[in-house]
Design a protein around this motif. Structure first.
Motif, PDB file in Angstrom:
ATOM      1  N   ASP A  46      13.894   0.464  13.382  1.00 36.64           N
ATOM      2  CA  ASP A  46      12.522   0.507  13.875  1.00 36.64           C
ATOM      3  C   ASP A  46      12.489   0.626  15.387  1.00 36.64           C
ATOM      4  O   ASP A  46      11.467   1.013  15.965  1.00 36.64           O
ATOM      5  CB  ASP A  46      11.758  -0.745  13.437  1.00 36.64           C
ATOM      6  CG  ASP A  46      11.590  -0.799  11.927  1.00 36.64           C
ATOM      7  OD1 ASP A  46      10.894   0.082  11.381  1.00 36.64           O
ATOM      8  OD2 ASP A  46      12.163  -1.702  11.299  1.00 36.64           O
ATOM      9  N   HIS A 125       2.541   3.393  11.382  1.00 35.71           N
ATOM     10  CA  HIS A 125       2.435   2.408  10.308  1.00 35.71           C
ATOM     11  C   HIS A 125       0.996   1.919  10.191  1.00 35.71           C
ATOM     12  O   HIS A 125       0.609   0.939  10.819  1.00 35.71           O
ATOM     13  CB  HIS A 125       3.371   1.219  10.569  1.00 35.71           C
ATOM     14  CG  HIS A 125       4.819   1.587  10.589  1.00 35.71           C
ATOM     15  ND1 HIS A 125       5.422   2.294   9.581  1.00 35.71           N
ATOM     16  CD2 HIS A 125       5.781   1.355  11.516  1.00 35.71           C
ATOM     17  CE1 HIS A 125       6.700   2.465   9.870  1.00 35.71           C
ATOM     18  NE2 HIS A 125       6.938   1.924  11.034  1.00 35.71           N
ATOM     19  N   LEU A 128      -1.880  -1.678   5.715  1.00 34.69           N
ATOM     20  CA  LEU A 128      -1.635  -1.546   4.272  1.00 34.69           C
ATOM     21  C   LEU A 128      -2.616  -2.421   3.510  1.00 34.69           C
ATOM     22  O   LEU A 128      -2.841  -3.583   3.881  1.00 34.69           O
ATOM     23  CB  LEU A 128      -0.205  -1.965   3.939  1.00 34.69           C
ATOM     24  CG  LEU A 128       0.919  -1.236   4.670  1.00 34.69           C
ATOM     25  CD1 LEU A 128       2.263  -1.868   4.327  1.00 34.69           C
ATOM     26  CD2 LEU A 128       0.927   0.242   4.322  1.00 34.69           C
ATOM     27  N   ARG A 134      -4.024  -7.521   2.527  1.00 35.74           N
ATOM     28  CA  ARG A 134      -4.122  -6.622   3.675  1.00 35.74           C
ATOM     29  C   ARG A 134      -3.038  -6.998   4.679  1.00 35.74           C
ATOM     30  O   ARG A 134      -2.966  -8.149   5.106  1.00 35.74           O
ATOM     31  CB  ARG A 134      -5.497  -6.724   4.331  1.00 35.74           C
ATOM     32  CG  ARG A 134      -5.751  -5.716   5.458  1.00 35.74           C
ATOM     33  CD  ARG A 134      -7.170  -5.884   5.982  1.00 35.74           C
ATOM     34  NE  ARG A 134      -7.549  -4.799   6.888  1.00 35.74           N
ATOM     35  CZ  ARG A 134      -7.287  -4.800   8.200  1.00 35.74           C
ATOM     36  NH1 ARG A 134      -6.658  -5.829   8.742  1.00 35.74           N
ATOM     37  NH2 ARG A 134      -7.658  -3.780   8.963  1.00 35.74           N
ATOM     38  N   ASP A 136      -1.181  -5.870   8.341  1.00 36.98           N
ATOM     39  CA  ASP A 136      -1.276  -5.073   9.568  1.00 36.98           C
ATOM     40  C   ASP A 136       0.070  -5.130  10.286  1.00 36.98           C
ATOM     41  O   ASP A 136       0.397  -6.139  10.917  1.00 36.98           O
ATOM     42  CB  ASP A 136      -2.375  -5.631  10.466  1.00 36.98           C
ATOM     43  CG  ASP A 136      -2.615  -4.768  11.697  1.00 36.98           C
ATOM     44  OD1 ASP A 136      -1.731  -3.970  12.059  1.00 36.98           O
ATOM     45  OD2 ASP A 136      -3.702  -4.897  12.304  1.00 36.98           O
ATOM     46  N   PRO A 137       0.886  -4.057  10.205  1.00 36.94           N
ATOM     47  CA  PRO A 137       2.210  -4.083  10.836  1.00 36.94           C
ATOM     48  C   PRO A 137       2.157  -4.240  12.346  1.00 36.94           C
ATOM     49  O   PRO A 137       3.018  -4.886  12.936  1.00 36.94           O
ATOM     50  CB  PRO A 137       2.816  -2.726  10.445  1.00 36.94           C
ATOM     51  CG  PRO A 137       2.053  -2.297   9.243  1.00 36.94           C
ATOM     52  CD  PRO A 137       0.667  -2.816   9.455  1.00 36.94           C
ATOM     53  N   GLU A 160       5.869  -6.553   3.211  1.00 36.80           N
ATOM     54  CA  GLU A 160       5.602  -5.210   3.717  1.00 36.80           C
ATOM     55  C   GLU A 160       6.279  -4.154   2.840  1.00 36.80           C
ATOM     56  O   GLU A 160       5.683  -3.132   2.498  1.00 36.80           O
ATOM     57  CB  GLU A 160       6.082  -5.072   5.162  1.00 36.80           C
ATOM     58  CG  GLU A 160       5.812  -3.694   5.753  1.00 36.80           C
ATOM     59  CD  GLU A 160       6.295  -3.547   7.175  1.00 36.80           C
ATOM     60  OE1 GLU A 160       5.967  -2.531   7.815  1.00 36.80           O
ATOM     61  OE2 GLU A 160       7.023  -4.443   7.663  1.00 36.80           O
ATOM     62  N   LEU A 161       7.547  -4.396   2.476  1.00 38.12           N
ATOM     63  CA  LEU A 161       8.253  -3.442   1.622  1.00 38.12           C
ATOM     64  C   LEU A 161       7.563  -3.315   0.270  1.00 38.12           C
ATOM     65  O   LEU A 161       7.408  -2.203  -0.264  1.00 38.12           O
ATOM     66  CB  LEU A 161       9.707  -3.871   1.444  1.00 38.12           C
ATOM     67  CG  LEU A 161      10.602  -2.879   0.684  1.00 38.12           C
ATOM     68  CD1 LEU A 161      10.688  -1.549   1.423  1.00 38.12           C
ATOM     69  CD2 LEU A 161      11.996  -3.464   0.476  1.00 38.12           C
ATOM     70  N   MET A 163       4.395  -3.838  -0.371  1.00 35.90           N
ATOM     71  CA  MET A 163       3.091  -3.184  -0.221  1.00 35.90           C
ATOM     72  C   MET A 163       3.218  -1.704   0.122  1.00 35.90           C
ATOM     73  O   MET A 163       2.285  -0.936  -0.086  1.00 35.90           O
ATOM     74  CB  MET A 163       2.262  -3.917   0.835  1.00 35.90           C
ATOM     75  CG  MET A 163       1.806  -5.298   0.378  1.00 35.90           C
ATOM     76  SD  MET A 163       0.747  -6.159   1.577  1.00 35.90           S
ATOM     77  CE  MET A 163      -0.730  -5.114   1.521  1.00 35.90           C
ATOM     78  N   ARG A 164       4.370  -1.310   0.646  1.00 35.24           N
ATOM     79  CA  ARG A 164       4.596   0.124   0.879  1.00 35.24           C
ATOM     80  C   ARG A 164       5.017   0.842  -0.407  1.00 35.24           C
ATOM     81  O   ARG A 164       5.053   2.071  -0.451  1.00 35.24           O
ATOM     82  CB  ARG A 164       5.666   0.328   1.952  1.00 35.24           C
ATOM     83  CG  ARG A 164       5.216  -0.075   3.343  1.00 35.24           C
ATOM     84  CD  ARG A 164       6.130   0.426   4.431  1.00 35.24           C
ATOM     85  NE  ARG A 164       5.689  -0.058   5.732  1.00 35.24           N
ATOM     86  CZ  ARG A 164       4.664   0.454   6.421  1.00 35.24           C
ATOM     87  NH1 ARG A 164       4.012   1.502   5.932  1.00 35.24           N
ATOM     88  NH2 ARG A 164       4.322  -0.046   7.584  1.00 35.24           N
ATOM     89  N   ASN A 165       5.335   0.047  -1.429  1.00 35.59           N
ATOM     90  CA  ASN A 165       5.794   0.625  -2.702  1.00 35.59           C
ATOM     91  C   ASN A 165       5.092  -0.026  -3.883  1.00 35.59           C
ATOM     92  O   ASN A 165       5.760  -0.513  -4.809  1.00 35.59           O
ATOM     93  CB  ASN A 165       7.313   0.447  -2.832  1.00 35.59           C
ATOM     94  CG  ASN A 165       8.081   1.147  -1.744  1.00 35.59           C
ATOM     95  OD1 ASN A 165       8.402   2.328  -1.853  1.00 35.59           O
ATOM     96  ND2 ASN A 165       8.398   0.416  -0.675  1.00 35.59           N
ATOM     97  N   HIS A 178      16.242  -3.805   3.941  1.00 39.32           N
ATOM     98  CA  HIS A 178      15.025  -3.751   4.752  1.00 39.32           C
ATOM     99  C   HIS A 178      14.847  -4.979   5.645  1.00 39.32           C
ATOM    100  O   HIS A 178      14.381  -4.847   6.788  1.00 39.32           O
ATOM    101  CB  HIS A 178      13.806  -3.622   3.832  1.00 39.32           C
ATOM    102  CG  HIS A 178      12.497  -3.592   4.552  1.00 39.32           C
ATOM    103  ND1 HIS A 178      12.064  -2.500   5.270  1.00 39.32           N
ATOM    104  CD2 HIS A 178      11.523  -4.535   4.688  1.00 39.32           C
ATOM    105  CE1 HIS A 178      10.881  -2.756   5.799  1.00 39.32           C
ATOM    106  NE2 HIS A 178      10.532  -3.987   5.467  1.00 39.32           N
TER     107      HIS A 178
END
Length: 225
Positions: A46, A125, A128, A134, A136-137, A160-161, A163-165, A178
């Motif tokens: 990142d 990003h 999500l 909810r 927020d990255p 986060e991982l 919620m991204r999938n 991750h």
């Protein structure tokens, strides 16, 4: 978030690793250019912190140029003992986003890291949302039905991982890659333990059942109906 460090000075590298880990980041540290470039190209990051004067035939500027050619969005911070306009221009022209001259104070480096990650998160990003959750990255904040949920850095990375999938079963190795260091060799049930704590905190907000266990396969965050 994963930060890749490439620093020739072993003592400084160790100090940076410890400071960044204590700040909640996953850290992948290297002492030469070739290994740093290989890690950046295979494992990704990142954010990169690169010493310009790296050994191994590939210096920090070259690592920066090659990484930038393949990943225009990743933030890159250069470290160097060389102060002067020409050196700053060379670094920025190689694709770096920021430049820090040694010696420096750790609070300043950490502040620059946070600023670069905020900018990157805002750019690539988006916030999500999955059902009542909810994330927020950029702000590193989680809400459930509008109520804040206080998570550790590891718990945040795991959620986060997920919620991204949404709807996808993720294995323990997916989470390790991750949210933990590349060479992590800790106890084998660390993912299950983190998921358990995460469920407990989400349960207090009324969303514990959203993360399901798929025995023998991993975990999945069920998408909103």
């Amino acid at each position: 978030m994963r930060i890749l460090i490439a620093e020739d000075d072993a003592r400084l590298r160790s100090v940076l690793e410890r400071a960044l880990r204590e700040s909640g980041y996953v850290v992948d540290a290297h002492g030469d250019g070739p290994s740093a470039l290989f890690a950046a190209e295979t494992d990704g990051a990142d954010l990169l912190i690169l010493d310009i004067m790296l050994p191994g035939g590939i210096d920090g500027l070259e690592v920066c140029r090659r990484v930038r050619a393949n990943d225009p969005g990743v933030p890159i911070l250069l470290l160097t003992a060389l102060d002067g306009t020409a050196h700053r221009v060379d670094g920025l022209d190689s694709g770096a986003d920021d430049y820090l001259v040694k010696p420096f104070r750790l609070p300043e480096l950490l502040a620059r890291v946070r600023a670069l990650l905020r900018r990157s998160a805002l750019a690539v990003h988006p916030v999500l949302e999955v059902g009542e959750l909810r994330l927020d990255p950029a702000a590193r904040a989680v809400h459930c039905d509008g109520r804040p949920v206080d998570l550790t850095a590891r718990e945040f990375a795991v959620l986060e991982l997920l919620m991204r999938n949404p709807g996808r079963v993720l294995s323990a190795s997916d989470f390790i890659d991750h949210a933990w260091d590349t060479n992590y060799e800790g106890y084998s049930n660390v993912v299950a333990s983190t998921i358990r704590h995460l469920r407990g905190k989400l349960g207090e907000a009324g969303a514990a059942d959203r993360i399901e266990t798929r025995r023998g396969s991993g975990y999945v965050l069920e998408a909103a109906p």
